[in-house]
Scaffold this motif. Structure first.
Motif, PDB file in Angstrom:
ATOM      1  N   GLN A  93      14.226  25.470  24.687  1.00  0.00           N
ATOM      2  CA  GLN A  93      13.750  26.119  23.508  1.00  0.00           C
ATOM      3  C   GLN A  93      13.155  27.438  23.798  1.00  0.00           C
ATOM      4  OE1 GLN A  93      11.494  23.330  21.069  1.00  0.00           O
ATOM      5  NE2 GLN A  93      13.000  21.609  21.641  1.00  0.00           N
ATOM      6  N   MET A  94      13.008  27.707  24.823  1.00  0.00           N
ATOM      7  CA  MET A  94      12.565  29.123  25.163  1.00  0.00           C
ATOM      8  C   MET A  94      13.633  30.046  25.360  1.00  0.00           C
ATOM      9  SD  MET A  94       9.892  28.866  28.296  1.00  0.00           S
ATOM     10  CE  MET A  94       8.262  27.960  28.120  1.00  0.00           C
ATOM     11  N   TYR A  95      14.846  29.505  25.284  1.00  0.00           N
ATOM     12  CA  TYR A  95      16.155  30.110  25.501  1.00  0.00           C
ATOM     13  C   TYR A  95      16.616  30.333  23.690  1.00  0.00           C
ATOM     14  CZ  TYR A  95      21.039  31.387  26.053  1.00  0.00           C
ATOM     15  OH  TYR A  95      22.375  32.083  26.029  1.00  0.00           O
ATOM     16  N   GLN A  96      16.669  31.581  23.586  1.00  0.00           N
ATOM     17  CA  GLN A  96      16.614  31.844  21.809  1.00  0.00           C
ATOM     18  C   GLN A  96      17.968  32.711  21.626  1.00  0.00           C
ATOM     19  OE1 GLN A  96      14.792  30.774  19.176  1.00  0.00           O
ATOM     20  NE2 GLN A  96      14.061  29.489  20.788  1.00  0.00           N
ATOM     21  N   ALA A  97      19.073  32.520  22.379  1.00  0.00           N
ATOM     22  CA  ALA A  97      20.498  33.230  22.079  1.00  0.00           C
ATOM     23  C   ALA A  97      20.845  32.962  20.719  1.00  0.00           C
ATOM     24  CB  ALA A  97      21.497  32.985  23.159  1.00  0.00           C
ATOM     25  N   VAL A  98      21.696  33.737  20.238  1.00  0.00           N
ATOM     26  CA  VAL A  98      22.120  33.672  18.779  1.00  0.00           C
ATOM     27  C   VAL A  98      22.987  32.181  18.638  1.00  0.00           C
ATOM     28  CG1 VAL A  98      23.620  34.540  16.766  1.00  0.00           C
ATOM     29  CG2 VAL A  98      22.075  36.102  18.058  1.00  0.00           C
ATOM     30  N   TRP A  99      23.734  32.036  19.571  1.00  0.00           N
ATOM     31  CA  TRP A  99      24.702  30.981  19.461  1.00  0.00           C
ATOM     32  C   TRP A  99      23.934  29.454  19.499  1.00  0.00           C
ATOM     33  CZ3 TRP A  99      25.280  26.747  23.262  1.00  0.00           C
ATOM     34  CH2 TRP A  99      24.833  27.365  24.465  1.00  0.00           C
ATOM     35  N   ILE A 100      22.661  29.538  20.436  1.00  0.00           N
ATOM     36  CA  ILE A 100      22.172  28.233  20.537  1.00  0.00           C
ATOM     37  C   ILE A 100      21.164  27.963  19.344  1.00  0.00           C
ATOM     38  CG2 ILE A 100      20.140  28.942  21.934  1.00  0.00           C
ATOM     39  CD1 ILE A 100      21.839  25.822  22.549  1.00  0.00           C
ATOM     40  N   ASN A 101      20.816  28.939  18.785  1.00  0.00           N
ATOM     41  CA  ASN A 101      19.749  29.346  17.398  1.00  0.00           C
ATOM     42  C   ASN A 101      20.819  28.686  16.160  1.00  0.00           C
ATOM     43  OD1 ASN A 101      17.513  29.612  18.732  1.00  0.00           O
ATOM     44  ND2 ASN A 101      17.518  31.844  18.344  1.00  0.00           N
ATOM     45  N   GLU A 102      22.174  29.056  16.316  1.00  0.00           N
ATOM     46  CA  GLU A 102      22.817  28.474  15.264  1.00  0.00           C
ATOM     47  C   GLU A 102      23.261  26.908  15.433  1.00  0.00           C
ATOM     48  OE1 GLU A 102      26.389  31.060  15.469  1.00  0.00           O
ATOM     49  OE2 GLU A 102      25.385  32.545  14.474  1.00  0.00           O
ATOM     50  N   VAL A 103      23.178  26.550  16.450  1.00  0.00           N
ATOM     51  CA  VAL A 103      23.395  25.141  16.815  1.00  0.00           C
ATOM     52  C   VAL A 103      22.373  24.476  16.321  1.00  0.00           C
ATOM     53  CG1 VAL A 103      23.582  23.357  18.459  1.00  0.00           C
ATOM     54  CG2 VAL A 103      25.189  25.369  18.863  1.00  0.00           C
ATOM     55  N   ARG A 104      20.896  24.780  16.650  1.00  0.00           N
ATOM     56  CA  ARG A 104      19.654  24.431  16.342  1.00  0.00           C
ATOM     57  C   ARG A 104      19.591  24.441  14.639  1.00  0.00           C
ATOM     58  NH1 ARG A 104      17.184  27.581  21.078  1.00  0.00           N
ATOM     59  NH2 ARG A 104      17.023  25.995  22.717  1.00  0.00           N
ATOM     60  N   ALA A 105      20.160  25.327  14.134  1.00  0.00           N
ATOM     61  CA  ALA A 105      19.831  25.303  12.792  1.00  0.00           C
ATOM     62  C   ALA A 105      20.641  24.272  11.787  1.00  0.00           C
ATOM     63  CB  ALA A 105      20.457  26.825  11.996  1.00  0.00           C
ATOM     64  N   THR A 106      21.652  23.529  12.698  1.00  0.00           N
ATOM     65  CA  THR A 106      22.185  22.239  11.958  1.00  0.00           C
ATOM     66  C   THR A 106      21.181  21.259  12.009  1.00  0.00           C
ATOM     67  OG1 THR A 106      23.156  21.448  14.013  1.00  0.00           O
ATOM     68  CG2 THR A 106      24.549  23.369  12.847  1.00  0.00           C
ATOM     69  N   ILE A 107      21.629  20.337  11.103  1.00  0.00           N
ATOM     70  CA  ILE A 107      20.347  19.069  11.056  1.00  0.00           C
ATOM     71  C   ILE A 107      20.539  18.286  12.475  1.00  0.00           C
ATOM     72  CG2 ILE A 107      20.199  16.822  10.139  1.00  0.00           C
ATOM     73  CD1 ILE A 107      21.303  18.047   7.449  1.00  0.00           C
ATOM     74  N   LEU A 108      21.770  17.983  12.864  1.00  0.00           N
ATOM     75  CA  LEU A 108      21.998  17.327  14.201  1.00  0.00           C
ATOM     76  C   LEU A 108      21.472  18.096  15.459  1.00  0.00           C
ATOM     77  CD1 LEU A 108      22.675  14.806  15.407  1.00  0.00           C
ATOM     78  CD2 LEU A 108      25.139  15.585  15.659  1.00  0.00           C
ATOM     79  N   GLY A 109      21.853  19.448  15.376  1.00  0.00           N
ATOM     80  CA  GLY A 109      21.389  20.408  16.557  1.00  0.00           C
ATOM     81  C   GLY A 109      19.848  20.509  16.438  1.00  0.00           C
ATOM     82  N   GLY A 110      19.293  20.613  15.339  1.00  0.00           N
ATOM     83  CA  GLY A 110      17.628  20.748  15.216  1.00  0.00           C
ATOM     84  C   GLY A 110      16.998  19.418  15.776  1.00  0.00           C
ATOM     85  N   LEU A 111      17.557  18.064  15.343  1.00  0.00           N
ATOM     86  CA  LEU A 111      17.057  16.886  15.593  1.00  0.00           C
ATOM     87  C   LEU A 111      17.150  16.720  17.209  1.00  0.00           C
ATOM     88  CD1 LEU A 111      18.338  14.488  13.260  1.00  0.00           C
ATOM     89  CD2 LEU A 111      15.998  15.376  13.396  1.00  0.00           C
ATOM     90  N   ILE A 112      18.096  17.179  17.904  1.00  0.00           N
ATOM     91  CA  ILE A 112      18.392  16.746  19.319  1.00  0.00           C
ATOM     92  C   ILE A 112      17.771  18.042  20.171  1.00  0.00           C
ATOM     93  CG2 ILE A 112      20.194  16.765  21.306  1.00  0.00           C
ATOM     94  CD1 ILE A 112      22.061  15.606  19.026  1.00  0.00           C
TER      95      ILE A 112
END
Length: 146
Positions: A93-112
């Motif tokens: 979570q220290m890695y904050q690239a745009v593409w991974i933050n877009e994945v994290r913005a989804t419900i499943l991505g945020g949960l995982i």
């Protein structure tokens, strides 16, 4: 049942394997439901519980998932892998690239994957994995190590 007895140890091992599959699947599912519930109904829980329980249950669910995958291995292997996995997700979570933050913005991505690094999450994960490990040692059915 007589077929299991005639096959000797192999039949009993298969029965134990099936029991473990059911046990760890149920444990993972129950833990997942409790974790999602701790987030969805956090306003009805004591503040301390609402703040910490979800992450601990997430890590416990990871432990049960490793037990599903590695059911015949010793418990400490699942313990070490689930704690390592949980810590790696947190440190990622220290890695904050745009593409991974877009994945994290989804419900499943945020949960995982979570949203942002917090040191306290490492404590929560440790307690969750320790709790699942203790429950497994004390209460859950498992196959003796090969």
């Amino acid at each position: 049942m007589s077929k299991i007895l005639h096959e000797g140890g192999r039949g009993i091992r298969r029965l134990q394997s099936d029991i473990n599959l059911i046990t760890y699947s149920c444990a993972a599912l129950i833990t997942m439901v409790l974790g999602l519930g701790s987030r969805a109904y956090s306003e009805h829980l004591p503040r301390f519980v609402a703040s910490h329980l979800g992450d601990a249950l997430w890590a416990a669910m990871v432990y049960f998932a490793f037990r599903l995958l590695l059911g015949r291995r010793k418990l400490y292997i699942s313990f070490a892998l689930s704690l390592s996995f949980s810590f790696m997700i947190e440190f990622s979570q220290m890695y904050q690239a745009v593409w991974i933050n877009e994945v994290r913005a989804t419900i499943l991505g945020g949960l995982i994957l979570g949203k942002g690094f917090l040191w306290v999450d490492l404590i929560r994960y440790s307690l969750g994995v320790w709790g699942a490990y203790a429950l497994d040692r004390c209460c859950l059915t498992r196959i003796p190590p090969a």
